[in-house]
Scaffold this active site. Structure first.
Site, PDB file in Angstrom:
ATOM      1  CG  HIS A 248      -1.953  -1.090   1.181  1.00 37.31           C
ATOM      2  ND1 HIS A 248      -2.778  -1.387   2.247  1.00 37.31           N
ATOM      3  CD2 HIS A 248      -2.278  -1.982   0.201  1.00 37.31           C
ATOM      4  CE1 HIS A 248      -3.571  -2.391   1.935  1.00 37.31           C
ATOM      5  NE2 HIS A 248      -3.289  -2.774   0.695  1.00 37.31           N
ATOM      6  CD  GLU A 278      -2.701  -5.550  -5.399  1.00 37.38           C
ATOM      7  OE1 GLU A 278      -1.773  -6.118  -4.785  1.00 37.38           O
ATOM      8  OE2 GLU A 278      -3.735  -5.159  -4.841  1.00 37.38           O
ATOM      9  CD  GLU A 374      -4.504  -9.273  -2.319  1.00 36.89           C
ATOM     10  OE1 GLU A 374      -3.695  -8.331  -2.373  1.00 36.89           O
ATOM     11  OE2 GLU A 374      -5.732  -9.119  -2.143  1.00 36.89           O
TER      12      GLU A 374
END
Length: 419
Positions: A248, A278, A374
């Site tokens: 982040h 991502e 992820e």
């Protein structure tokens, strides 16, 4: 309460209304059908019935958005959606005028700034108008500041406030066909942003410039796909070098250099609904250790995609993927859980914590759920292969199958950009 956008007779602030009804213009097209909002409200009323509640006062971004389609902008003011057994009404600030009514399902009461605590007076009036005597009220304790909770309690003396946030979260974890359609558009738009970013990567360009290019590409497509809703909140985190160490980390003014590890993170927001793309990339050929680490993370990602299926248990998925990292001596380099739910979500609201691929979550994956895979590992600066390695796909769980709605390629065969 009445509408008067051009008052001429008021000469003193004390004469101004505490509350208003501002049906200014006409109701706009909502993100979902009326039947969809009634389905959601019916689910909330089942929660109310089970808990013996007279009404629910929702105050979070995600609660109000999910049940009414209105996504507020706080700027220090309070907002609410009051749901009774028969109807629902948003309580919104006068600064927004008629927009909340135009963009929401149900009724609306506007409160003004002319007297302190008009918001709480609006809550009282919403229930009084509906003939509801509050003895048991539902609130969202996961997103309700203590001071606001205390003032709600004071506004309804003798009423018991009970938390509905966990039950409401459980309801949001299961997506309808209409929701899944919006989420699929989001994944498609994220892929478009990824392509724009990959095409923009070159030596000397800054992280924030690449992020702007990706954001612009997605915003244009969102406006085309959802022309009847407001355009807001879409963003990109594009990271390079050491800035890839956290998932982040916001874009900086750092310029890209040959040999950099890169992290592409696209977040199209489609009417309050979050999706993500991502990917790890390299500008030029990665060194041997970087390539090894990247391939290990891709191995975990591929296996994770295989493990997501109806009937799988979140904690079991995490445990099996942990074993791969353990085999390579990289478990301690893991950065966060392996995936999470999607829906009414952003970086400032809405996490559905009951549906995360972590060791402490025993939720069983069921049809209608939407989750990510992820995996991420981080290697500290100064060590061979330093940087953060992360891939991210979104999967929709059906009755007996799973659909991966992310189409952007991953791994070294797709994401080494020529320097």
């Amino acid at each position: 309460m009445s509408v008067d956008l051009n008052p001429t007779s008021v000469t003193d602030v004390a004469e101004l209304e505490r509350l208003k009804v501002l049906h200014n213009g006409t109701k706009g097209q909502l993100t979902f059908s009326d039947a969809e909002f009634e389905r959601r409200l019916s689910g909330l009323r089942q929660i109310m019935s089970a808990k013996g509640l007279d009404a629910v006062i929702l105050t979070s971004y995600h609660g109000i958005k999910y049940y009414s389609d209105f996504l507020y902008t706080t700027f220090g003011r309070n907002y609410a959606l009051v749901v009774t057994a028969d109807d629902s009404v948003t309580i919104t600030a006068n600064i927004d005028a008629g927009m909340p009514w135009r963009t929401s399902y149900g009724e609306n009461i506007v409160y003004t700034d002319w007297r302190r605590d008009n918001f709480f007076f609006g809550l009282q009036e919403a229930l009084r108008q509906r003939g509801v005597k509050a003895t048991r009220l539902g609130v969202e304790d996961d997103a309700l500041p203590t001071l606001v909770r205390e003032k709600i309690a004071a506004a309804f003396p003798g009423a018991e406030l009970l938390d509905v946030s966990q039950d409401a979260m459980r309801q949001r974890m299961f997506k309808s066909a209409e929701e899944i359609e919006v989420i699929k558009h989001g994944a498609r738009i994220g892929d478009l942003g990824g392509e724009a970013i990959r095409n923009a990567i070159r030596e000397g360009i800054t992280e924030y410039e690449v992020a702007l290019i990706g954001t612009e590409a997605m915003v244009h497509e969102i406006a085309k796909t959802f022309p009847h809703r407001e355009v807001r909140d879409t963003w990109v985190w594009f990271q390079s070098g050491i800035n890839t160490d956290g998932a982040h980390n916001w874009a900086t003014t750092r310029k890209l250099e040959k040999g950099d590890i890169l992290s592409l993170n696209c977040f199209p927001m489609t009417s309050g609904y979050y999706t993500a793309l991502e990917r790890t990339l390299f500008l030029g050929q990665p060194d041997e250790e970087s390539l090894r680490l990247w391939n290990i993370n891709v191995e975990v990602h591929r296996r994770g995609l295989e493990l997501i299926k109806p009937g799988a248990v979140c904690k079991d998925i995490a445990a099996e993927l942990n074993e791969i990292y353990i085999g390579y001596g990289l478990l301690a380099n893991r950065t966060f859980g392996y995936g999470h739910s999607f829906g009414v979500l952003s970086h400032y609201y809405g996490r559905e914590a009951g549906l995360e691929l972590r060791e402490d979550i025993d939720t069983v994956l069921e049809p209608g759920m939407v989750v990510s895979m992820e995996p991420m590992i981080t290697v500290a600066d100064g060590l061979p292969g330093a940087g953060g390695y992360r891939e991210h796909d979104i999967l929709v769980i059906g009755e007996d199958s799973v659909e991966n709605i992310t189409k952007f390629g991953f791994g070294p065969e797709h994401n080494i950009v020529e320097a």
